[in-house]
Write a protein that holds these residues in place. Structure first.
Motif, PDB file in Angstrom:
ATOM      1  N   LYS A  22      -7.977   9.828   4.321  1.00 12.30           N
ATOM      2  CA  LYS A  22      -6.927   8.961   3.769  1.00 12.30           C
ATOM      3  C   LYS A  22      -5.721   8.951   4.714  1.00 12.30           C
ATOM      4  CE  LYS A  22      -4.062   9.304  -0.220  1.00 12.30           C
ATOM      5  NZ  LYS A  22      -4.029   9.827  -1.596  1.00 12.30           N
ATOM      6  N   ILE A  59       0.848  -1.202   0.000  1.00 12.78           N
ATOM      7  CA  ILE A  59       0.000   0.000   0.000  1.00 12.78           C
ATOM      8  C   ILE A  59       0.885   1.254   0.000  1.00 12.78           C
ATOM      9  CG2 ILE A  59      -1.671   1.356   1.360  1.00 12.78           C
ATOM     10  CD1 ILE A  59      -2.761  -1.283   2.440  1.00 12.78           C
ATOM     11  N   PHE A  60       1.895   1.231   0.850  1.00 11.34           N
ATOM     12  CA  PHE A  60       2.767   2.413   0.934  1.00 11.34           C
ATOM     13  C   PHE A  60       3.600   2.602  -0.332  1.00 11.34           C
ATOM     14  CE2 PHE A  60       1.433   2.218   5.287  1.00 11.34           C
ATOM     15  CZ  PHE A  60       1.373   3.559   5.645  1.00 11.34           C
ATOM     16  N   GLU A  90      -8.516  13.879   1.833  1.00  7.74           N
ATOM     17  CA  GLU A  90      -7.116  13.714   2.242  1.00  7.74           C
ATOM     18  C   GLU A  90      -6.972  13.414   3.739  1.00  7.74           C
ATOM     19  OE1 GLU A  90      -4.307  13.449   0.527  1.00  7.74           O
ATOM     20  OE2 GLU A  90      -5.397  13.663  -1.375  1.00  7.74           O
ATOM     21  N   LEU A 130      -4.127   5.760   6.587  1.00  6.87           N
ATOM     22  CA  LEU A 130      -2.725   5.371   6.369  1.00  6.87           C
ATOM     23  C   LEU A 130      -1.982   5.268   7.707  1.00  6.87           C
ATOM     24  CD1 LEU A 130      -1.795   7.347   3.142  1.00  6.87           C
ATOM     25  CD2 LEU A 130      -1.836   4.857   3.416  1.00  6.87           C
ATOM     26  N   LYS A 172       2.538   1.890  -3.249  1.00  9.91           N
ATOM     27  CA  LYS A 172       1.589   2.460  -4.215  1.00  9.91           C
ATOM     28  C   LYS A 172       1.398   3.966  -4.021  1.00  9.91           C
ATOM     29  CE  LYS A 172      -1.204  -1.370  -5.251  1.00  9.91           C
ATOM     30  NZ  LYS A 172      -2.191  -2.086  -4.468  1.00  9.91           N
ATOM     31  N   VAL A 173       1.260   4.403  -2.750  1.00 12.64           N
ATOM     32  CA  VAL A 173       1.064   5.851  -2.548  1.00 12.64           C
ATOM     33  C   VAL A 173       2.386   6.606  -2.546  1.00 12.64           C
ATOM     34  CG1 VAL A 173      -1.144   5.806  -1.337  1.00 12.64           C
ATOM     35  CG2 VAL A 173       0.947   5.525  -0.033  1.00 12.64           C
ATOM     36  N   MET A 184      -7.756   4.398   0.090  1.00 11.70           N
ATOM     37  CA  MET A 184      -7.463   5.406  -0.943  1.00 11.70           C
ATOM     38  C   MET A 184      -8.693   6.238  -1.296  1.00 11.70           C
ATOM     39  SD  MET A 184      -4.462   4.845  -1.334  1.00 11.70           S
ATOM     40  CE  MET A 184      -3.301   3.539  -1.128  1.00 11.70           C
TER      41      MET A 184
END
Ligand code: ARG
Length: 592
Positions: free
Chosen positions: A563, A486-487, A560, A567, A489-490, A556
């Motif tokens: 999100k 996941i990290f 913000e 995260l 990807k972001v 996602m």
């Protein structure tokens, strides 16, 4: 604003302080704070009840008085924690969502968790006696548990602030050396020429030596004589003995590296052989030891467990009738040495369950002896375990009925894990698959051992321990790898601070946040009982809470702030899973 890392400790301490200045309480009041049934809150203090009973006071009135005083003290911010009187006089504590979220913000890295956890053992001087195997024997499956359980407990104690000494108390001074030396001399073997497999050869020589003794009983006297010569410092026998011990150490060190076993010192039984005379003298002087049929023994008549029918319970035999020291005498000398030289406040011994009687008698003898001499008595505990069973529920053996060598088991773990990884991820480069197989294979073996309650036997099953489902290492390692992806990807570093988050709000977020905080309690439970499976169960439940959250709430999202907070929850889950598995001796991977 910042919040307590370990709420139950903080509540306990604060309540004690508050009670000290509250009418109706005296200095011996113990708040008795524990994790509560979640229906009622997060923690419960039940000390008021017993205290009121003892002092003939009304428990509910007293409980309310303590609550009022606690609130008046200003130490319990109502925005963070709610206090309520319950039942016959309990006090319930419920942490608010604000507290839960603040906790996630305050404690984010492994170092943060460690600085909080340090108060659990606070510089306590602890000697952990592990893995303490015997020399001249090849490591087999029976050596798995002392290494695995021992290193996990050692890491946990160290993480929680103990001032730890890992002492490998090897058995390098037994009667088997007589037989071994007899056989070595009989065959005229030069131990320096044995090469890499020296320990395998020694193992074989010992077995052959014993077989020879059975066939030719007169050789027993020869062996006994070799042992006496060794004990009296005969040069030739001492030289052979030293070589045997060295060969064993080299072989064990190789396994220690693979198993992640760390030791600080190795002081074997032989180290104490010139320290036993003092034991005989002191125990006799204080009236504990007496001669019995030529041996020196300590009677403990109160231990009924050791008596058959109407007989006197059997004693702790501390010197053999031939005058030689034994396991008991060296162990008594070892306790004294650890207390004097290391200032040990606590000693933890790890062996299998068959040595329970020995340790019960050792602890009892030490207690009486130290009391008589006025020595500071360390806390002593015996961490023992059950047997590893095969699919047939009998002790796990090879098909031909021999004990399984530890090295073979490790090699098989790696190769089986390699197959599993290759099937799951055929496109990864070969060397990465090998590295994953190392972590997963060896980790899975360790985890299977640690996740079962150590005092029970467990069935060894490759399929189960390598499964990606259930309370297994692959499942937990994979959970970490998924968070890492996941990290990736972001494009964020999961260890870096995440700004701009709003506080957790949805049910799934709050369940996960509360579970994350439970890490502290899991550490505490694990240490109280020295049972690593408590930590395993917690990590498994955490992974479950995480997947509940992941399935319920999308990470996602466009918002913000939402999100960011999601995260943060992913990052905390990753750090705690990683920290927990590392404490258990596993090596989490970036991807799998
Ligand atoms: N060497 C012993 C064995 O293999 C274990 C030693 C445990 N430690 C102790 N201080 N007795 O059974």
């Amino acid at each position: 604003m910042s919040v307590w890392f370990n709420p139950s400790h903080a509540i306990e301490q604060t309540l004690r302080q508050v009670a000290a200045t509250t009418e109706g309480f005296s200095a011996d009041f113990e708040p008795g704070v524990r994790p509560a049934d979640p229906k009622f809150g997060d923690y419960q203090a039940n000390g008021v009840l017993g205290y009121a009973k003892k002092n003939d006071l009304n428990p509910r009135e007293l409980g309310q008085k303590l609550i009022d005083a606690a609130l008046a003290s200003g130490q319990f911010d109502p925005e963070l924690i709610e206090l309520a009187l319950a039942g016959p006089g309990f006090i319930n504590f419920k942490l608010s969502n604000t507290f839960l979220w603040q906790w996630q913000l305050d404690y984010s890295t492994k170092a943060d968790y460690q600085s909080g956890a340090k108060e659990l053992k606070q510089g306590r001087r602890i000697v952990i006696d592990y893995p303490s195997a015997n020399t001249a024997k090849q490591a087999h499956i029976g050596h798995l548990r002392p290494m695995v359980i021992g290193q996990a407990i050692a890491r946990l104690l160290d993480f929680c602030g103990a001032d730890l000494i890992r002492d490998n108390h090897i058995g390098d001074w037994g009667t088997n050396f007589g037989t071994l030396i007899m056989k070595i001399k009989h065959e005229g073997i030069d131990l320096t020429t044995l090469g890499d497999d020296a320990l395998v050869t020694l193992d074989k020589l010992y077995k052959e030596g014993s077989a020879l003794e059975s066939k030719q009983p007169e050789l027993r006297d020869v062996s006994r004589n070799e042992l006496v010569k060794l004990q009296n410092g005969d040069l030739e026998n001492t030289r052979i003995w030293k070589q045997i011990v060295e060969i064993s150490k080299v072989a064990f060190d190789k396994l220690f590296v693979q198993m992640g076993v760390e030791v600080d010192i190795t002081l074997g039984e032989s180290f104490y052989r010139d320290k036993v005379q003092r034991i005989y003298d002191e125990l006799t002087e204080v009236g504990l030891a007496e001669e019995s049929e030529g041996a020196l023994v300590v009677w403990h008549d109160e231990v009924k467990k050791f008596s058959r029918d109407n007989e006197r319970p059997y004693p702790f035999n501390i010197r053999k009738s031939d005058g030689a020291s034994n396991y008991a005498s060296t162990d008594l000398a070892t306790v004294l040495y650890r207390v004097r030289e290391f200032k040990a406040e606590e000693i933890i011994y790890l062996t299998d369950a068959r040595q329970q009687d020995h340790f019960q008698l050792l602890f009892l003898t030490t207690k009486k002896w130290f009391k008589a001499k006025g020595y500071p008595l360390p806390e002593m505990s015996h961490v023992f375990w059950g047997t590893i069973l095969g699919a047939d529920k009998k002790p796990f053996k090879t098909k031909s009925g021999e004990s399984i060598k530890l090295q073979e088991l490790l090699d098989e773990a790696r190769s089986r894990a390699y197959e599993v990884v290759t099937a799951k991820n055929p496109d990864l480069p070969e060397d990465e698959r090998r590295a994953i197989a190392e972590s997963v294979g060896v980790g899975a073996m360790k985890y299977a051992d640690l996740s079962s309650n150590r005092t029970q036997d467990y069935v060894f099953s490759w399929d189960r321990l390598l499964s990606f489902e259930g309370n297994t290492a692959p499942y937990l390692l994979y959970a970490i790898a998924r968070i890492n992806s996941i990290f990736r990807k972001v494009g964020l570093d999961p260890e870096a601070p995440i700004e701009g988050a709003s506080p957790a709000e949805t049910e799934a977020e709050l369940i996960l946040a509360r579970k994350l905080m439970g890490f502290v309690t899991a550490l505490e439970l694990t240490l109280n009982d020295l049972r690593p499976h408590f930590l395993c169960t917690y990590l498994y439940e955490l992974a479950g809470a995480y997947s509940g959250f992941y399935n319920a709430d999308k990470v996602m999202v466009d918002d913000e702030a939402v999100k960011a907070r999601r995260l943060i929850l992913c990052a905390r889950t990753r750090t705690i899973l990683k920290t927990g598995l590392e404490l258990l001796g596993l090596k989490p991977l970036e991807r799998m």
